[in-house]
Design an enzyme around this catalytic site. Structure first.
Site, mmCIF file in Angstrom:
data_model
loop_
_atom_site.group_PDB
_atom_site.id
_atom_site.type_symbol
_atom_site.label_atom_id
_atom_site.label_comp_id
_atom_site.label_asym_id
_atom_site.label_seq_id
_atom_site.Cartn_x
_atom_site.Cartn_y
_atom_site.Cartn_z
ATOM 1 N N GLN A 148 1.104 -1.411 -0.042
ATOM 2 C CA GLN A 148 -0.099 -0.032 -0.067
ATOM 3 C C GLN A 148 0.690 1.309 0.004
ATOM 4 O O GLN A 148 0.464 2.287 -0.116
ATOM 5 C CB GLN A 148 -0.778 0.003 1.350
ATOM 6 N N HIS B 289 -1.212 1.534 -4.302
ATOM 7 C CA HIS B 289 -1.651 2.986 -4.111
ATOM 8 C C HIS B 289 -0.731 4.000 -4.864
ATOM 9 O O HIS B 289 -0.737 5.212 -4.407
ATOM 10 C CB HIS B 289 -1.738 3.419 -2.521
HETATM 11 N N1 APR Z 1 6.411 -2.256 12.286
HETATM 12 C C1 APR Z 1 5.240 -2.873 12.015
HETATM 13 N N2 APR Z 1 4.038 -2.247 12.189
HETATM 14 C C2 APR Z 1 4.047 -0.786 12.576
HETATM 15 C C3 APR Z 1 5.402 -0.162 12.963
HETATM 16 C C4 APR Z 1 6.592 -0.918 12.831
HETATM 17 N N3 APR Z 1 7.722 -0.381 12.966
HETATM 18 N N4 APR Z 1 5.156 1.135 13.363
HETATM 19 C C5 APR Z 1 3.903 1.086 13.250
HETATM 20 N N5 APR Z 1 3.180 -0.003 12.847
HETATM 21 C C6 APR Z 1 1.886 -0.342 12.696
HETATM 22 C C7 APR Z 1 1.018 0.520 13.382
HETATM 23 O O1 APR Z 1 0.408 -0.092 14.607
HETATM 24 C C8 APR Z 1 -0.398 0.528 12.230
HETATM 25 O O2 APR Z 1 -1.219 -0.646 12.652
HETATM 26 O O3 APR Z 1 1.673 -0.043 11.169
HETATM 27 C C9 APR Z 1 0.068 0.462 10.888
HETATM 28 C C10 APR Z 1 -0.023 1.824 10.152
HETATM 29 O O4 APR Z 1 -1.249 1.944 9.830
HETATM 30 P P1 APR Z 1 -1.600 3.235 8.930
HETATM 31 O O5 APR Z 1 -0.857 4.282 9.338
HETATM 32 O O6 APR Z 1 -3.073 3.419 9.126
HETATM 33 O O7 APR Z 1 -1.009 2.842 7.571
HETATM 34 P P2 APR Z 1 -1.855 1.954 6.436
HETATM 35 O O8 APR Z 1 -2.448 0.690 7.135
HETATM 36 O O9 APR Z 1 -0.557 1.501 5.465
HETATM 37 O O10 APR Z 1 -2.764 3.027 5.572
HETATM 38 C C11 APR Z 1 -3.418 2.329 4.675
HETATM 39 O O11 APR Z 1 -4.479 4.450 4.036
HETATM 40 O O12 APR Z 1 -3.931 6.915 4.339
HETATM 41 C C12 APR Z 1 -4.160 5.614 3.315
HETATM 42 O O13 APR Z 1 -3.479 5.384 1.189
HETATM 43 C C13 APR Z 1 -2.910 5.589 2.789
HETATM 44 O O14 APR Z 1 -1.781 3.377 1.988
HETATM 45 C C14 APR Z 1 -2.509 4.153 3.050
HETATM 46 C C15 APR Z 1 -3.618 3.370 3.548
#
Ligand code: APR
Length: 251
Positions: free
Chosen positions: A109, A127
């Protein structure tokens, strides 16, 4: 059983699942790159959406209402991506893919290029790519105008028709690239093991890939230091970070 022992056994079981799997899919999200210094979206305080309004900065309407504000914000994020380097998690996946060609497929993503810079082949981007730009509106000129010729403004614009350049990422309310999504769904249905790394599992259709894999009989493992919306779909949640856990599983 002490927590540490539970965690050790969970890692051991996951290592065995990786070693035994013929077709592994990794579905990665922003957490995959957070240890490379790229902020996630929804982590409290540090997440981009905790500090900025996603509808203002990551939607076509937001871009049309203030193109310069959005362009400058992406310019800042692009600088952050260029300055970042792949972490131990990205590198472990790339090394595993090189050691066992055809066994591991990454679906991401993320709009950064850290999987690719780590050496992972053929990463499926759901994305888009933050380092690329494209025209905001379809070019209506008989010979489509080349984005590279755009007037270098903020944002750059077409000298022929005034069309604006925008980051080549998928914004809220927009469709995912159909080929990438179709391929991702096919791979999710065929894999033996899906590792869901660093995603909150809140954004669809990407988050739906985990259930597709589970329903098709694959084992689903999650790597995330915190709870996510996909925990119920997983056979096991490994509570650790991408850079700490992935080398344990893949090296
Ligand atoms: N290692 C593993 N996981 C982690 C770490 C780490 N070091 N640090 C944070 N996380 C986890 C968090 O606990 C959270 O569950 O990564 C996740 C990040 O979630 P989001 O910020 O929601 O990102 P994501 O799921 O990729 O978002 C999906 O949303 O905003 C849109 O298009 C954008 O691709 C993105 C989509």
């Amino acid at each position: 059983m002490p927590l540490r022992e539970q965690a050790r056994l969970a890692i051991q079981a996951a290592q065995e699942a990786v070693a035994a799997a013929g077709r592994i899919v990794v579905l990665s999200g922003a957490g995959m790159s957070s240890e490379s210094g790229i902020p996630t979206f929804r982590d409290a305080q540090t997440g981009l959406w905790a500090r900025f309004d996603p509808m203002q900065l990551a939607s076509t309407e937001g871009f049309r209402s203030d193109p310069r504000l959005v362009w400058d914000w992406y310019a800042e994020r692009r600088a952050g991506v260029r300055a970042a380097v792949p972490n131990a998690g990205h590198l472990a996946l790339a090394r595993f893919a090189a050691a066992r060609p055809g066994c591991l497929q990454i679906i991401t993503q993320n709009v950064d290029d850290l999987h690719q810079r780590a050496g992972s082949p053929d990463v499926i981007r759901l994305h888009g790519d933050i380092l690329q730009s494209r025209w905001l509106d379809p070019c209506r000129a008989p010979e489509p105008c080349d984005p590279a010729t755009a007037e270098p403004e903020r944002p750059p614009h077409c000298t022929q028709c005034g069309n604006l350049l925008r980051p080549a990422v998928v914004w809220f309310g927009e469709q995912l690239p159909p080929d990438a999504l179709t391929r991702a769904e096919g791979l999710a249905r065929q894999c033996d093991l899906m590792l869901v790394v660093g995603t909150s599992g809140t954004v669809y259709p990407a988050a739906g890939l985990a259930s597709l894999a589970r329903d098709a009989g694959a084992m689903v493992l999650i790597v995330n230091p915190h709870a996510s919306d996909l925990d119920a779909v997983a056979h096991q949640c490994l509570r650790g970070t991408a850079a700490a856990v992935l080398p344990l599983l893949f090296e």
